[in-house]
Design a protein around this motif. Sequence first.
Motif, mmCIF file in Angstrom:
data_model
loop_
_atom_site.group_PDB
_atom_site.id
_atom_site.type_symbol
_atom_site.label_atom_id
_atom_site.label_comp_id
_atom_site.label_asym_id
_atom_site.label_seq_id
_atom_site.Cartn_x
_atom_site.Cartn_y
_atom_site.Cartn_z
ATOM 1 N N GLY A 4 -46.100 73.070 135.078
ATOM 2 C CA GLY A 4 -46.401 73.655 134.188
ATOM 3 C C GLY A 4 -47.301 73.106 134.072
ATOM 4 N N ASN A 5 -48.495 73.114 133.064
ATOM 5 C CA ASN A 5 -49.603 72.001 132.307
ATOM 6 C C ASN A 5 -49.657 70.367 133.388
ATOM 7 N N VAL A 6 -48.603 70.112 133.805
ATOM 8 C CA VAL A 6 -49.282 69.180 133.773
ATOM 9 C C VAL A 6 -49.029 68.540 135.365
ATOM 10 N N PRO A 7 -49.686 67.651 135.911
ATOM 11 C CA PRO A 7 -50.456 67.456 136.334
ATOM 12 C C PRO A 7 -48.752 66.512 137.932
ATOM 13 N N ILE A 8 -49.142 66.884 138.983
ATOM 14 C CA ILE A 8 -47.644 66.184 139.602
ATOM 15 C C ILE A 8 -47.833 64.689 139.535
ATOM 16 N N ILE A 9 -48.905 64.405 139.340
ATOM 17 C CA ILE A 9 -49.413 62.726 139.102
ATOM 18 C C ILE A 9 -48.411 62.150 137.919
ATOM 19 N N GLU A 10 -48.724 62.891 137.479
ATOM 20 C CA GLU A 10 -47.620 62.347 136.049
ATOM 21 C C GLU A 10 -46.444 62.655 135.988
ATOM 22 N N ALA A 11 -45.814 63.961 136.903
ATOM 23 C CA ALA A 11 -44.497 64.038 136.525
ATOM 24 C C ALA A 11 -43.470 62.596 137.765
ATOM 25 N N LYS A 12 -44.581 62.197 138.615
ATOM 26 C CA LYS A 12 -43.708 61.187 139.723
ATOM 27 C C LYS A 12 -43.624 60.240 138.733
ATOM 28 N N LYS A 13 -44.937 59.994 137.999
ATOM 29 C CA LYS A 13 -45.276 58.688 137.015
ATOM 30 C C LYS A 13 -43.988 58.570 136.474
ATOM 31 N N GLU A 14 -43.646 59.504 136.070
ATOM 32 C CA GLU A 14 -42.348 59.814 134.898
ATOM 33 C C GLU A 14 -40.862 59.288 135.239
ATOM 34 N N SER A 15 -40.753 59.911 136.476
ATOM 35 C CA SER A 15 -39.740 60.484 137.083
ATOM 36 C C SER A 15 -39.319 59.252 138.397
ATOM 37 N N ILE A 16 -40.729 58.164 138.210
ATOM 38 C CA ILE A 16 -40.778 56.621 138.669
ATOM 39 C C ILE A 16 -40.349 55.550 137.856
ATOM 40 N N GLY A 17 -40.461 56.000 137.088
ATOM 41 C CA GLY A 17 -39.918 54.779 135.556
ATOM 42 C C GLY A 17 -38.814 55.209 135.218
ATOM 43 N N MET A 18 -38.257 56.394 135.126
ATOM 44 C CA MET A 18 -36.380 56.497 135.598
ATOM 45 C C MET A 18 -35.690 55.830 136.357
ATOM 46 N N ILE A 19 -36.411 56.052 137.109
ATOM 47 C CA ILE A 19 -35.377 55.441 138.449
ATOM 48 C C ILE A 19 -35.910 54.069 138.479
ATOM 49 N N GLY A 20 -36.858 53.670 137.920
ATOM 50 C CA GLY A 20 -36.793 51.803 137.826
ATOM 51 C C GLY A 20 -35.514 51.385 137.120
ATOM 52 N N MET A 21 -35.584 52.342 136.053
ATOM 53 C CA MET A 21 -34.799 51.944 134.813
ATOM 54 C C MET A 21 -33.278 51.726 135.029
ATOM 55 N N ALA A 22 -33.152 53.260 136.322
ATOM 56 C CA ALA A 22 -31.682 53.373 136.555
ATOM 57 C C ALA A 22 -31.257 52.262 137.262
ATOM 58 N N GLN A 23 -32.319 51.771 138.302
ATOM 59 C CA GLN A 23 -32.022 50.413 139.048
ATOM 60 C C GLN A 23 -31.216 49.332 138.246
ATOM 61 N N ASP A 24 -31.748 48.836 137.144
ATOM 62 C CA ASP A 24 -31.925 47.800 136.115
ATOM 63 C C ASP A 24 -30.159 48.169 135.357
ATOM 64 N N TYR A 25 -30.129 49.255 135.181
ATOM 65 C CA TYR A 25 -28.983 49.465 133.975
ATOM 66 C C TYR A 25 -27.449 49.045 135.656
ATOM 67 N N LEU A 26 -28.330 49.313 136.572
ATOM 68 C CA LEU A 26 -27.156 49.418 137.669
ATOM 69 C C LEU A 26 -27.097 48.340 138.174
ATOM 70 N N ASP A 27 -28.153 47.518 138.143
ATOM 71 C CA ASP A 27 -27.927 46.125 138.465
ATOM 72 C C ASP A 27 -26.917 45.691 137.655
ATOM 73 N N ALA A 28 -27.171 45.987 136.098
ATOM 74 C CA ALA A 28 -26.404 44.934 135.113
ATOM 75 C C ALA A 28 -24.997 45.746 135.022
#
Length: 215
Positions: A4-28
Amino acid sequence: MTDGNVPIIEAKKESIGMIGMAQDYLDAANFTNKGLSEGLLAMRFEAPIDFLFAHGLELVLKGCLRMTSKPDLEVGNYQHDLDRAYWDLKRIWPAATNLAESEVRKYWKDKLRTMNAGHVASLESFGISDKNDLAEFGAVTNSDIGQSLPELGKVISWYSQLHNRSGSSFRYLKVGLVSRPALKIAGETLDATRESLSVGVQSLISTAENEARNG
């Protein structure tokens, strides 16, 4: 890619944050599940462990979908519907889901073959070597193992049905029995749900992290 109007860098930042938290939940989830199985942790209910696994899966699916430029609002609308998120990701990014499914199958094929080989060796040490006798004592063939391998999609459906029910059956006490898919080999019963999901989620996380670094 743009979202949409959101640059790719912002979408990538959001996805990286989700992926990082997914790893934390999986580790826990893995840490807690290991503690429970080894008798280092006592729990009245095991549902919190499944919630950790389910939420780790939810985060990695949404992170991967966000990485494919799916709008943030649309990703949020999946809520706890893991099944719908997974099959949409499979349609949009099949390489990621196909690899995860393949790694789950390989994990179980290697594990079950190793366990079966050890079981056969133990029986043979007692002079039991005839294939019919071995089968009677629980030995199986590689073909049997191949036909019994858990499928990641079915495991995700199991989690989705419970995670998507009334704000997640893993978070709130629900009356009734829950049938958990399991595998039996060499006299042992193995948890086909948590182990399969752990391998599948870790594969999706690794694929997403590689895409974030190289994409």
